[in-house]
Scaffold this motif. Structure first.
Motif, PDB file in Angstrom:
ATOM      1  N   ALA A 130       5.486  14.203  13.687  1.00 33.71           N
ATOM      2  CA  ALA A 130       5.421  13.387  14.899  1.00 33.71           C
ATOM      3  C   ALA A 130       5.910  11.966  14.663  1.00 33.71           C
ATOM      4  CB  ALA A 130       3.999  13.372  15.433  1.00 33.71           C
ATOM      5  N   PHE A 131       5.514  11.349  13.551  1.00 30.05           N
ATOM      6  CA  PHE A 131       5.922   9.965  13.327  1.00 30.05           C
ATOM      7  C   PHE A 131       7.425   9.852  13.115  1.00 30.05           C
ATOM      8  CE2 PHE A 131       6.225   5.901  11.036  1.00 30.05           C
ATOM      9  CZ  PHE A 131       5.647   5.099  12.003  1.00 30.05           C
ATOM     10  N   SER A 132       8.037  10.858  12.490  1.00 27.94           N
ATOM     11  CA  SER A 132       9.495  10.853  12.312  1.00 27.94           C
ATOM     12  C   SER A 132      10.196  10.901  13.654  1.00 27.94           C
ATOM     13  CB  SER A 132       9.932  12.034  11.457  1.00 27.94           C
ATOM     14  OG  SER A 132       9.396  11.946  10.172  1.00 27.94           O
ATOM     15  N   ILE A 133       9.733  11.747  14.536  1.00 28.15           N
ATOM     16  CA  ILE A 133      10.294  11.839  15.888  1.00 28.15           C
ATOM     17  C   ILE A 133      10.108  10.513  16.599  1.00 28.15           C
ATOM     18  CG2 ILE A 133      10.056  12.929  18.144  1.00 28.15           C
ATOM     19  CD1 ILE A 133       9.133  15.458  16.613  1.00 28.15           C
ATOM     20  N   LEU A 134       8.918   9.979  16.485  1.00 29.08           N
ATOM     21  CA  LEU A 134       8.582   8.720  17.137  1.00 29.08           C
ATOM     22  C   LEU A 134       9.539   7.608  16.735  1.00 29.08           C
ATOM     23  CD1 LEU A 134       6.289   7.193  18.780  1.00 29.08           C
ATOM     24  CD2 LEU A 134       5.378   6.634  16.541  1.00 29.08           C
ATOM     25  N   LYS A 135       9.716   7.413  15.440  1.00 30.73           N
ATOM     26  CA  LYS A 135      10.549   6.324  14.957  1.00 30.73           C
ATOM     27  C   LYS A 135      12.040   6.571  15.171  1.00 30.73           C
ATOM     28  CE  LYS A 135       9.377   3.212  12.625  1.00 30.73           C
ATOM     29  NZ  LYS A 135       9.176   1.832  12.932  1.00 30.73           N
ATOM     30  N   LEU A 136      12.495   7.769  14.875  1.00 32.08           N
ATOM     31  CA  LEU A 136      13.925   8.050  14.897  1.00 32.08           C
ATOM     32  C   LEU A 136      14.486   8.251  16.298  1.00 32.08           C
ATOM     33  CD1 LEU A 136      14.136  10.532  11.900  1.00 32.08           C
ATOM     34  CD2 LEU A 136      14.870   8.139  11.941  1.00 32.08           C
ATOM     35  N   GLU A 137      13.721   8.873  17.157  1.00 31.20           N
ATOM     36  CA  GLU A 137      14.306   9.314  18.422  1.00 31.20           C
ATOM     37  C   GLU A 137      13.761   8.653  19.678  1.00 31.20           C
ATOM     38  OE1 GLU A 137      15.122  13.445  18.753  1.00 31.20           O
ATOM     39  OE2 GLU A 137      15.079  13.736  16.601  1.00 31.20           O
ATOM     40  N   THR A 138      12.644   7.939  19.575  1.00 31.57           N
ATOM     41  CA  THR A 138      12.107   7.327  20.792  1.00 31.57           C
ATOM     42  C   THR A 138      12.112   5.818  20.774  1.00 31.57           C
ATOM     43  OG1 THR A 138       9.811   7.245  20.032  1.00 31.57           O
ATOM     44  CG2 THR A 138      10.534   9.283  21.117  1.00 31.57           C
ATOM     45  N   GLY A 139      12.133   5.230  19.587  1.00 32.63           N
ATOM     46  CA  GLY A 139      12.102   3.782  19.493  1.00 32.63           C
ATOM     47  C   GLY A 139      10.708   3.187  19.516  1.00 32.63           C
ATOM     48  N   ILE A 142       2.394   4.918  16.895  1.00 31.96           N
ATOM     49  CA  ILE A 142       2.100   6.313  17.233  1.00 31.96           C
ATOM     50  C   ILE A 142       0.929   6.391  18.211  1.00 31.96           C
ATOM     51  CG2 ILE A 142       0.551   6.805  15.299  1.00 31.96           C
ATOM     52  CD1 ILE A 142       2.152   9.526  15.125  1.00 31.96           C
ATOM     53  N   HIS A 143       0.017   5.434  18.130  1.00 38.25           N
ATOM     54  CA  HIS A 143      -1.133   5.439  19.035  1.00 38.25           C
ATOM     55  C   HIS A 143      -0.702   5.159  20.475  1.00 38.25           C
ATOM     56  CE1 HIS A 143      -3.778   5.799  15.642  1.00 38.25           C
ATOM     57  NE2 HIS A 143      -3.165   4.786  15.064  1.00 38.25           N
ATOM     58  N   TYR A 144       0.159   4.174  20.650  1.00 40.74           N
ATOM     59  CA  TYR A 144       0.650   3.867  21.993  1.00 40.74           C
ATOM     60  C   TYR A 144       1.479   5.013  22.549  1.00 40.74           C
ATOM     61  CZ  TYR A 144       2.988   1.634  25.890  1.00 40.74           C
ATOM     62  OH  TYR A 144       3.471   1.346  27.151  1.00 40.74           O
ATOM     63  N   PHE A 145       2.337   5.590  21.709  1.00 39.26           N
ATOM     64  CA  PHE A 145       3.148   6.728  22.130  1.00 39.26           C
ATOM     65  C   PHE A 145       2.255   7.883  22.584  1.00 39.26           C
ATOM     66  CE2 PHE A 145       5.025  10.847  21.084  1.00 39.26           C
ATOM     67  CZ  PHE A 145       6.147  10.815  21.883  1.00 39.26           C
TER      68      PHE A 145
END
Length: 53
Positions: free
Chosen positions: A9-18, A22-25
């Motif tokens: 999840a964190f990889s997706i968060l950083k790489l693809e969503t900006g 992770i808590h806010y996302f």
């Protein structure tokens, strides 16, 4: 992007969503879709597997 099981999840968060938090996302995702990212992913993956069986 969330359907890629090989990414955490964190990889997706950083790489693809900006998103940098992770808590806010997770909070925003649950507010938008009515399920946590993990719940959403589990529901979609199980449903997709049932369709292919």
């Amino acid at each position: 992007m969330v359907r890629r099981l090989d990414l955490e999840a964190f990889s997706i968060l950083k790489l693809e969503t900006g998103f940098n938090s992770i808590h806010y996302f997770s909070w925003l995702f649950k507010r938008t879709y009515g399920a946590s990212p993990q719940q959403w992913r589990a529901e979609r993956c199980c449903a997709a597997e049932e369709l292919t069986d």
